[in-house]
Design a protein around this motif. Structure first.
Motif, PDB file in Angstrom:
ATOM      1  N   ALA A  79       0.818  -1.218   0.000  1.00  0.00           N
ATOM      2  CA  ALA A  79       0.000   0.000   0.000  1.00  0.00           C
ATOM      3  C   ALA A  79       0.848   1.262   0.000  1.00  0.00           C
ATOM      4  O   ALA A  79       0.660   2.146  -0.839  1.00  0.00           O
ATOM      5  N   SER A  80       1.823   1.342   0.919  1.00  0.00           N
ATOM      6  CA  SER A  80       2.593   2.593   1.024  1.00  0.00           C
ATOM      7  C   SER A  80       3.360   2.893  -0.264  1.00  0.00           C
ATOM      8  O   SER A  80       3.399   4.040  -0.734  1.00  0.00           O
ATOM      9  N   ILE A  81       3.935   1.859  -0.870  1.00  0.00           N
ATOM     10  CA  ILE A  81       4.717   2.089  -2.104  1.00  0.00           C
ATOM     11  C   ILE A  81       3.794   2.408  -3.277  1.00  0.00           C
ATOM     12  O   ILE A  81       4.064   3.319  -4.070  1.00  0.00           O
ATOM     13  N   SER A  82       2.679   1.680  -3.372  1.00  0.00           N
ATOM     14  CA  SER A  82       1.728   1.952  -4.468  1.00  0.00           C
ATOM     15  C   SER A  82       1.193   3.374  -4.378  1.00  0.00           C
ATOM     16  O   SER A  82       1.093   4.081  -5.391  1.00  0.00           O
ATOM     17  N   ILE A  83       0.858   3.807  -3.158  1.00  0.00           N
ATOM     18  CA  ILE A  83       0.311   5.163  -2.974  1.00  0.00           C
ATOM     19  C   ILE A  83       1.368   6.213  -3.326  1.00  0.00           C
ATOM     20  O   ILE A  83       1.077   7.184  -4.033  1.00  0.00           O
ATOM     21  N   ALA A  84       2.610   5.981  -2.884  1.00  0.00           N
ATOM     22  CA  ALA A  84       3.696   6.923  -3.215  1.00  0.00           C
ATOM     23  C   ALA A  84       3.884   7.009  -4.731  1.00  0.00           C
ATOM     24  O   ALA A  84       4.069   8.093  -5.293  1.00  0.00           O
ATOM     25  N   ALA A  85       3.813   5.871  -5.395  1.00  0.00           N
ATOM     26  CA  ALA A  85       4.000   5.848  -6.861  1.00  0.00           C
ATOM     27  C   ALA A  85       2.854   6.562  -7.573  1.00  0.00           C
ATOM     28  O   ALA A  85       3.079   7.357  -8.498  1.00  0.00           O
ATOM     29  N   LEU A  86       1.625   6.312  -7.131  1.00  0.00           N
ATOM     30  CA  LEU A  86       0.467   6.977  -7.748  1.00  0.00           C
ATOM     31  C   LEU A  86       0.543   8.483  -7.521  1.00  0.00           C
ATOM     32  O   LEU A  86       0.307   9.272  -8.443  1.00  0.00           O
ATOM     33  N   MET A 108      -5.363   3.186  -1.393  1.00  0.00           N
ATOM     34  CA  MET A 108      -4.743   2.952  -2.706  1.00  0.00           C
ATOM     35  C   MET A 108      -5.703   3.347  -3.837  1.00  0.00           C
ATOM     36  O   MET A 108      -5.314   4.002  -4.809  1.00  0.00           O
ATOM     37  N   ILE A 109      -6.951   2.940  -3.681  1.00  0.00           N
ATOM     38  CA  ILE A 109      -7.969   3.240  -4.705  1.00  0.00           C
ATOM     39  C   ILE A 109      -8.167   4.754  -4.817  1.00  0.00           C
ATOM     40  O   ILE A 109      -8.267   5.310  -5.911  1.00  0.00           O
ATOM     41  N   GLU A 110      -8.175   5.426  -3.665  1.00  0.00           N
ATOM     42  CA  GLU A 110      -8.344   6.884  -3.650  1.00  0.00           C
ATOM     43  C   GLU A 110      -7.149   7.579  -4.313  1.00  0.00           C
ATOM     44  O   GLU A 110      -7.323   8.527  -5.098  1.00  0.00           O
ATOM     45  N   ALA A 111      -5.952   7.084  -4.037  1.00  0.00           N
ATOM     46  CA  ALA A 111      -4.742   7.673  -4.648  1.00  0.00           C
ATOM     47  C   ALA A 111      -4.785   7.527  -6.168  1.00  0.00           C
ATOM     48  O   ALA A 111      -4.404   8.436  -6.913  1.00  0.00           O
ATOM     49  N   ALA A 112      -5.264   6.379  -6.639  1.00  0.00           N
ATOM     50  CA  ALA A 112      -5.368   6.145  -8.093  1.00  0.00           C
ATOM     51  C   ALA A 112      -6.386   7.101  -8.699  1.00  0.00           C
ATOM     52  O   ALA A 112      -6.155   7.712  -9.747  1.00  0.00           O
ATOM     53  N   SER A 113      -7.489   7.245  -8.002  1.00  0.00           N
ATOM     54  CA  SER A 113      -8.555   8.106  -8.503  1.00  0.00           C
ATOM     55  C   SER A 113      -8.104   9.571  -8.540  1.00  0.00           C
ATOM     56  O   SER A 113      -8.314  10.277  -9.523  1.00  0.00           O
ATOM     57  N   LYS A 114      -7.415  10.027  -7.490  1.00  0.00           N
ATOM     58  CA  LYS A 114      -6.930  11.415  -7.425  1.00  0.00           C
ATOM     59  C   LYS A 114      -5.881  11.704  -8.480  1.00  0.00           C
ATOM     60  O   LYS A 114      -5.832  12.780  -9.056  1.00  0.00           O
ATOM     61  N   SER A 115      -5.001  10.734  -8.692  1.00  0.00           N
ATOM     62  CA  SER A 115      -3.890  10.971  -9.623  1.00  0.00           C
ATOM     63  C   SER A 115      -4.301  10.747 -11.072  1.00  0.00           C
ATOM     64  O   SER A 115      -3.598  11.134 -11.997  1.00  0.00           O
ATOM     65  N   GLY A 116      -5.448  10.072 -11.252  1.00  0.00           N
ATOM     66  CA  GLY A 116      -5.881   9.753 -12.621  1.00  0.00           C
ATOM     67  C   GLY A 116      -5.017   8.673 -13.259  1.00  0.00           C
ATOM     68  O   GLY A 116      -5.015   8.492 -14.478  1.00  0.00           O
ATOM     69  N   LYS A 117      -4.262   7.953 -12.450  1.00  0.00           N
ATOM     70  CA  LYS A 117      -3.383   6.893 -12.976  1.00  0.00           C
ATOM     71  C   LYS A 117      -4.021   5.521 -12.757  1.00  0.00           C
ATOM     72  O   LYS A 117      -4.917   5.359 -11.931  1.00  0.00           O
ATOM     73  N   LYS A 118      -3.547   4.550 -13.525  1.00  0.00           N
ATOM     74  CA  LYS A 118      -4.111   3.193 -13.432  1.00  0.00           C
ATOM     75  C   LYS A 118      -3.541   2.460 -12.224  1.00  0.00           C
ATOM     76  O   LYS A 118      -2.349   2.559 -11.934  1.00  0.00           O
ATOM     77  N   LEU A 119      -4.414   1.704 -11.570  1.00  0.00           N
ATOM     78  CA  LEU A 119      -3.984   0.784 -10.513  1.00  0.00           C
ATOM     79  C   LEU A 119      -4.554  -0.578 -10.876  1.00  0.00           C
ATOM     80  O   LEU A 119      -5.767  -0.736 -11.008  1.00  0.00           O
ATOM     81  N   MET A 120      -3.667  -1.549 -11.078  1.00  0.00           N
ATOM     82  CA  MET A 120      -4.113  -2.912 -11.381  1.00  0.00           C
ATOM     83  C   MET A 120      -3.488  -3.864 -10.365  1.00  0.00           C
ATOM     84  O   MET A 120      -2.345  -3.677  -9.953  1.00  0.00           O
ATOM     85  N   THR A 315      -9.136  -4.127 -11.301  1.00  0.00           N
ATOM     86  CA  THR A 315      -8.991  -2.793 -10.703  1.00  0.00           C
ATOM     87  C   THR A 315      -8.695  -2.906  -9.204  1.00  0.00           C
ATOM     88  O   THR A 315      -8.805  -3.989  -8.623  1.00  0.00           O
ATOM     89  N   GLY A 316      -8.395  -1.780  -8.598  1.00  0.00           N
ATOM     90  CA  GLY A 316      -8.207  -1.735  -7.150  1.00  0.00           C
ATOM     91  C   GLY A 316      -9.453  -2.201  -6.411  1.00  0.00           C
ATOM     92  O   GLY A 316      -9.381  -2.937  -5.425  1.00  0.00           O
ATOM     93  N   GLU A 317     -10.627  -1.806  -6.936  1.00  0.00           N
ATOM     94  CA  GLU A 317     -11.894  -2.217  -6.304  1.00  0.00           C
ATOM     95  C   GLU A 317     -12.029  -3.735  -6.312  1.00  0.00           C
ATOM     96  O   GLU A 317     -12.445  -4.353  -5.331  1.00  0.00           O
TER      97      GLU A 317
END
Length: 341
Positions: A79-86, A108-120, A315-317
């Motif tokens: 989580a921490s690394i994925s969020i930092a990357a997003l 993590m899902i929120e970070a993806a949504s805010k950044s507009g980047k993909k999270l898989m 997706t993250g969801e």
């Protein structure tokens, strides 16, 4: 757009057997950086792929020429690394289980949504041909009403193939958070949700450490699961299966029984109520036994989602819903009650 520039964070077995070779094989990708806390390992892998080595993932995110990263670290850092990357504007492919709690997964899902980047999330069982075919047969109504299932994922344990053997993070609760259930069980919760097309709503579980006296995480777990329409079945996850790996699933329906990855020659066997049997040869499921160099399709799906701006197939969801079943199993084992999701 030119090639997608990729950094891989964590250079253990999953990175070495799946992510790195699959990125290297992909024509639309350029591997540019790898990172591992173990400097010697980072350098060795970097040299093999002709890329920059980092020991600090924040440095990789800040200074490396990367558009997207794979997070292949111990579970507690996902989580921490994925969020930092997003947050740094990178797309993320994260290994499973995506996080160690619902709160982490949501962040993590929120970070993806805010950044507009993909999270898989790297749930590769959805891309196995037999599993896709089974989903299609169930969706088409060919199997009729589904009554029950049983699924198992077990092998001798990660010490046989992980880079650090028995000393590895897989067996340390503070790093792994969960053992066979997180390593193998979460694959099967994701598979069941995908194949049945339903959510799991109740879980009863026994989660034990019985085989690995050096571990403080579970190595044998058996769960009873119930879906929203009332399908009931079992899930077993184990690091104590000597002999051949078991990665099989059986689905019992009104018109047929589906046997997935159980027969050594046919990846899907359909036994119809009228006695007819249909065998499908759809290519073998991946296993660690074969060096794991086959294509898991996870990387190519991730690359496709990024380059063509498509929703990732897991997706993250989706990752969070599959994680929720594991969290419920742990809670059920602790409280000795049936846990509702």
């Amino acid at each position: 757009m030119g090639k997608l520039k990729i950094g891989v964070i964590g250079c253990g077995s999953i990175a070495q057997h799946r992510h790195l070779p699959e990125y290297a094989f992909n024509k639309e990708v350029e591997l540019t950086a790898v990172c591992d806390l173990n400097e010697a390992r980072a350098k060795e892998v970097a040299e093999k792929y002709g890329v920059q080595a980092y020991i600090n993932y924040e440095e990789l995110l800040n200074s490396a020429d990367v558009d997207a990263v794979s997070v292949c670290t111990p579970n507690y850092l996902h989580a921490s690394i994925s969020i930092a990357a997003l947050n740094a504007g990178k797309h993320v492919l994260c290994e499973k289980p995506m996080a160690t709690s619902k709160e982490e997964a949501e962040a993590m899902i929120e970070a993806a949504s805010k950044s507009g980047k993909k999270l898989m999330i790297a749930h590769n069982q959805r891309f196995v041909k037999s599993h896709q075919k089974a989903r299609q047969l169930i969706e088409n109504g060919e199997i009729g009403k589904i009554y029950s299932f049983r699924t198992a994922f077990g092998h001798g344990g990660p010490e046989g193939w992980s880079v650090e053997g028995k000393e590895g993070w897989f067996f340390q609760k503070e790093k792994a958070f969960v053992g066979a259930m997180g390593d193998l069980g979460v694959h099967k919760t994701d598979l069941l949700r995908y194949v049945l097309g339903e959510e799991i709503v109740e879980v009863g579980a026994f989660v034990e450490t019985s085989a690995k006296d050096f571990a403080d995480v579970d190595d044998n777990a058996v769960c009873v699961l119930k879906t929203e329409s009332g399908i009931v079945g079992t899930l077993a996850a184990s690091w104590a299966y000597v002999g051949k790996e078991d990665n099989s699933t059986i689905i019992y329906g009104e018109k047929a029984v589906l046997r997935l990855e159980e027969d050594p020659n046919y990846s899907l066997v359909v036994q119809y109520a009228n006695g007819e049997v249909v065998n499908y040869e759809l290519g073998k499921i991946q296993s660690n036994e074969e060096g794991g160099q086959q294509n898991s399709h996870v990387v190519e799906q991730f690359v496709d989602a990024v380059l063509n701006d498509k929703e990732p197939l897991v997706t993250g969801e989706e990752g969070m819903k599959s994680l929720a079943v594991i969290l419920a199993a742990l809670e059920s084992n602790e409280t000795k009650t049936i846990t509702q999701i």
